[in-house]
Motif scaffolding. Sequence first.
Motif, PDB file in Angstrom:
ATOM      1  N   GLY A  66       0.786  -1.233   0.000  1.00 33.61           N
ATOM      2  CA  GLY A  66       0.000   0.000   0.000  1.00 33.61           C
ATOM      3  C   GLY A  66       0.811   1.273   0.000  1.00 33.61           C
ATOM      4  N   GLY A 106      -3.783   2.060  -2.308  1.00 34.16           N
ATOM      5  CA  GLY A 106      -4.681   1.390  -3.253  1.00 34.16           C
ATOM      6  C   GLY A 106      -4.203   1.525  -4.675  1.00 34.16           C
ATOM      7  N   CYS A 121      -7.092  -2.550  -5.452  1.00 39.32           N
ATOM      8  CA  CYS A 121      -8.184  -1.583  -5.521  1.00 39.32           C
ATOM      9  C   CYS A 121      -9.474  -2.328  -5.141  1.00 39.32           C
ATOM     10  CB  CYS A 121      -8.248  -1.053  -6.953  1.00 39.32           C
ATOM     11  SG  CYS A 121      -9.356   0.334  -7.241  1.00 39.32           S
ATOM     12  N   TYR A 168      -7.281   7.607  -1.868  1.00 40.84           N
ATOM     13  CA  TYR A 168      -6.543   6.409  -1.468  1.00 40.84           C
ATOM     14  C   TYR A 168      -7.533   5.299  -1.146  1.00 40.84           C
ATOM     15  CZ  TYR A 168      -2.654   9.648  -1.560  1.00 40.84           C
ATOM     16  OH  TYR A 168      -1.726  10.564  -1.976  1.00 40.84           O
ATOM     17  N   ILE A 169      -7.075   4.150  -0.653  1.00 38.81           N
ATOM     18  CA  ILE A 169      -7.907   2.946  -0.746  1.00 38.81           C
ATOM     19  C   ILE A 169      -9.256   3.041  -0.027  1.00 38.81           C
ATOM     20  CG2 ILE A 169      -7.073   1.546   1.217  1.00 38.81           C
ATOM     21  CD1 ILE A 169      -6.862  -0.745  -1.077  1.00 38.81           C
ATOM     22  N   GLN A 172     -11.385   5.029  -2.097  1.00 40.15           N
ATOM     23  CA  GLN A 172     -11.782   4.249  -3.281  1.00 40.15           C
ATOM     24  C   GLN A 172     -12.984   3.360  -2.960  1.00 40.15           C
ATOM     25  OE1 GLN A 172      -8.078   2.280  -4.496  1.00 40.15           O
ATOM     26  NE2 GLN A 172      -7.047   4.259  -4.348  1.00 40.15           N
TER      27      GLN A 172
END
Length: 364
Positions: A66, A106, A121, A168-169, A172
Amino acid sequence: MTDLFVPLSFAHGPAMKNRFMLAPLTNSQSHADGKLSDDEFHWLTMRAKGGFGLTMTCAAHVQQIGAGFPGQLGIWSDDHLPGLTRLAAAIKADDSLAVVQLHHAGNRTPKELIGGQAPVCPSDDPETGARALTLPEVIQLREDFITAAVRADKAGFDGVEIHGAHGYILCQFLSPEINKRTDNYGGSLENRLRLIIEIIDGVRARCRPDFNVGLRLSPERFGLQLSEIIEASRRILAAGKIDYLDMSLWDVFKEPVEEAFKGRSLMSYFTELPRGNVRLGVAGKIMTAAQARSVLEAGADFALIGRAAILHHDYPKKVAADPDFAPIALPVTKDHLKAEGLGPAFVTYMSSWPGFVAKEEANA
């Protein structure tokens, strides 16, 4: 309450001595393995000495896969504990709360940082080449965020901030544009918010009772819908499990991008939400003392200071001494930044920001 120097209490842990929080700032100056460097230690402890009520690290990644930036601080391994423990103790010794921001990039992870493998992702993302996380991997991601918080607790930090902003993740997962999952982590807003809620619950359950937990959200860009982020914020504030919500607005004085929400400040959609015992902070181009006071007047509880803190390690002390304080004009010299505690890698990074470092200096 518009006094920047009145302490601010939290539901968990010690109070901030003032309303200045050091924003989490990417600086690319730690070691390639995620271990704390002396340059990173120096930069952060200078801000604690400079009077910040809370000193937050840059985004620290919770999984090796990450990473978002070269030279990023890590919190994904117990190998990081010695450096983190040293940092927490030094920040707290200067009467500043010590907080780690927990992060996973991500689909924004550069492949070269993770050995050329595909970044991950919520869903397959042809544009970045990121692959979808399997359900067991989502569960592992949740566990790694929680374990990173436990690691921060063990290192002696006062708390953590969960990074759910800036594409970022976790952001997302929130984005209906990016998250196309059909399981419990995709579809409805409730499902897309689930991972963040489960991380908050896990941190609360497994860290000490007085551990401070914050959450950073951003309300625009990256496929987000303002109405959804307002509703997500409403739910999180109502649950009362976090100590503060950090809204990263890009510019605290701007109007929303979406036409239906124009006519008032973006910040106002969040300051008007009932927040119970949860505190609200805002970030985005707060430079002068007057601007810092104005966000309190507009209903925020504290101000996150980024660029102004890069320019002046003792920004809070300067504001205390001069209610009309304004930072040094841009661009600044490399020597100015070095004197303010930025290491060579951080100075190089700031040279990539348009108009921040004087041109003849930037090319030197």
